[in-house]
Scaffold this active site. Structure first.
Site, short mmCIF file in Angstrom:
data_model
loop_
_atom_site.label_atom_id
_atom_site.label_comp_id
_atom_site.label_asym_id
_atom_site.label_seq_id
_atom_site.Cartn_x
_atom_site.Cartn_y
_atom_site.Cartn_z
CD GLU A 140 -2.84 -1.28 2.44
OE1 GLU A 140 -2.59 -0.32 3.13
OE2 GLU A 140 -3.73 -2.21 2.36
CD GLU A 149 -4.73 -7.84 1.59
OE1 GLU A 149 -5.57 -7.18 2.26
OE2 GLU A 149 -3.56 -7.76 1.63
#
Ligand code: XIL
Length: 372
Positions: A156, A261
């Site tokens: 991220e 995910e």
């Protein structure tokens, strides 16, 4: 009895036993077996699951999945709580679990601005940050050298518009922290696959940012093997075209693509509501938690259709995809019950709170059954 009757009896017995066998075959199929020629099917494990606390959940994990990621315990705040203290107790158990069950083991995650140990937030300058990264990455990656199959090296690093997130890493070192992280990981374990992992990187602006970031890492001599598209998706977005285009574009950089995910929320998001203030308190607001008891059939069907249409794309591009990992085993465990609003009831995965197959499970399995 006439001879022909014997024949009929014999043929019926044969037919019956072959039916039973078929039933048996259907019974023993699982996600991992159905998709074994395509990609790994993974799940994120909670601390309790790593410790095998619930026998039923444990046998479901072993039956359905052949890849694992630790949902939390390998994040820096748990593994490296103070500058000279590492805590590998749970990570050791996680690795042992994967090895015992011959699963693909993914490491999540080395460099991430969230779930950082508080002392890391206080790192002030590039000298300190360089020393931290060298120690942190080298210690962890070397410890599990040859035992972990792939790592999320950086998680991220991007904003929604594709620019670099102003994290403690960027603020202290500038953008060279990205390539440095990949170089350090490769030096510690030259054979392990190294990934950049992020959410919403199938959306055009952020995707462009991710591609630039990857190219910069490659240009600076960093070894990067894959990109992890987190896949925290919704019923209506992102579009199937964006998902497919992203897989194709990332793969054309010479990278493996993993869905790392995966889950699909069925609940409204605060930021979808026009004019809503994101800082507003939505807890206890019935509109934001529409299915506290049960998911209506109509939504269950929508979820199943959405999973099927996305998996169709994955199957089409199986040559580019290394792994599809769900963010949790069953609905009760999902982080989406508490994010972005605490205490809701969400239904994002393939198994319900009773560990039963949902329609979404069947729709994902049917895509493969149909081909047999
Ligand atoms: C989540 C976990 O599922 C939660 O239990 C925890 O409280 C917060 O983090 N992107 C990531 C994951 O890379 O590590 C996050 O996991 C979900 C978003």
């Amino acid at each position: 009895m006439k001879l022909t009757n014997y024949y009929v009896l014999f043929a019926s017995i044969l037919l019956l036993s072959s039916c039973n066998q078929k039933k048996e075959e259907v019974k023993i199929t699982s996600l991992k077996d159905s998709y074994k020629d395509d990609f790994y099917i993974g799940t994120a494990l909670s601390e309790d699951q790593i410790e095998e606390k619930d026998v039923k959940v444990d046998s479901l994990i072993k039956k359905e999945f052949n890849a694992i990621t630790a949902e939390n315990i390998m994040k820096s705040m748990f593994v490296h709580p103070s500058p000279d203290k590492y805590d590998f107790a749970l990570t050791d158990k996680f690795i042992a679990y994967g090895e015992k069950n011959k699963m693909f083991i993914h490491g999540h995650t080395l460099i991430w601005h969230s779930q950082l140990a508080p002392w890391m937030e206080k790192i002030k300058d590039s000298v300190q940050m360089k020393a931290f990264m060298k120690d942190h990455i080298t210690t962890i990656v070397s410890k599990y050298k040859g035992r972990i199959d792939s790592w999320d090296v950086v998680n991220e690093a991007l904003n929604e518009d594709g620019t670099l997130r102003k994290s403690v890493f960027l603020n202290t070192m500038g953008e060279r922290y990205l390539a440095d992280a990949f170089k350090l990981a490769a030096a510690a374990d030259p054979k392990v696959d190294l990934y950049y992992n992020d959410y919403n990187i199938e959306e055009p602006a952020k995707r462009k940012g991710a591609i630039d970031l990857i190219k910069k890492i490659q240009a600076a001599g960093g070894k990067i093997d894959g990109v992890g598209i987190q896949g925290h998706w919704r019923l209506a977005s992102p579009s199937l075209e964006e998902i497919e285009q992203s897989i194709v574009e990332y793969s054309s950089l010479g990278l493996k693509v993993a869905i790392t995910e995966f889950d699909i929320t069925v609940l409204p998001n605060p930021w979808d509501l026009k004019g809503a203030d994101v800082n507003q308190n939505f807890e206890g607001n019935a509109k934001m938690n529409p299915y506290p008891e049960k998911l209506p059939d109509s939504v269950q069907v929508k979820l199943a259709e959405r999973y099927a249409s996305i998996f169709k794309i994955f199957i089409k591009h199986k040559d580019k995809i290394s792994r599809v990992t769900f963010w949790g085993v069953h609905d009760k465990q999902s982080w989406l019950n508490d994010w972005p609003i605490k205490g809701r009831t969400n239904y994002p995965l393939l198994f319900d709170t009773q560990l039963q197959h949902k329609k979404a499970y069947n729709s994902v399995m049917q895509l493969k059954e149909a081909k047999k």
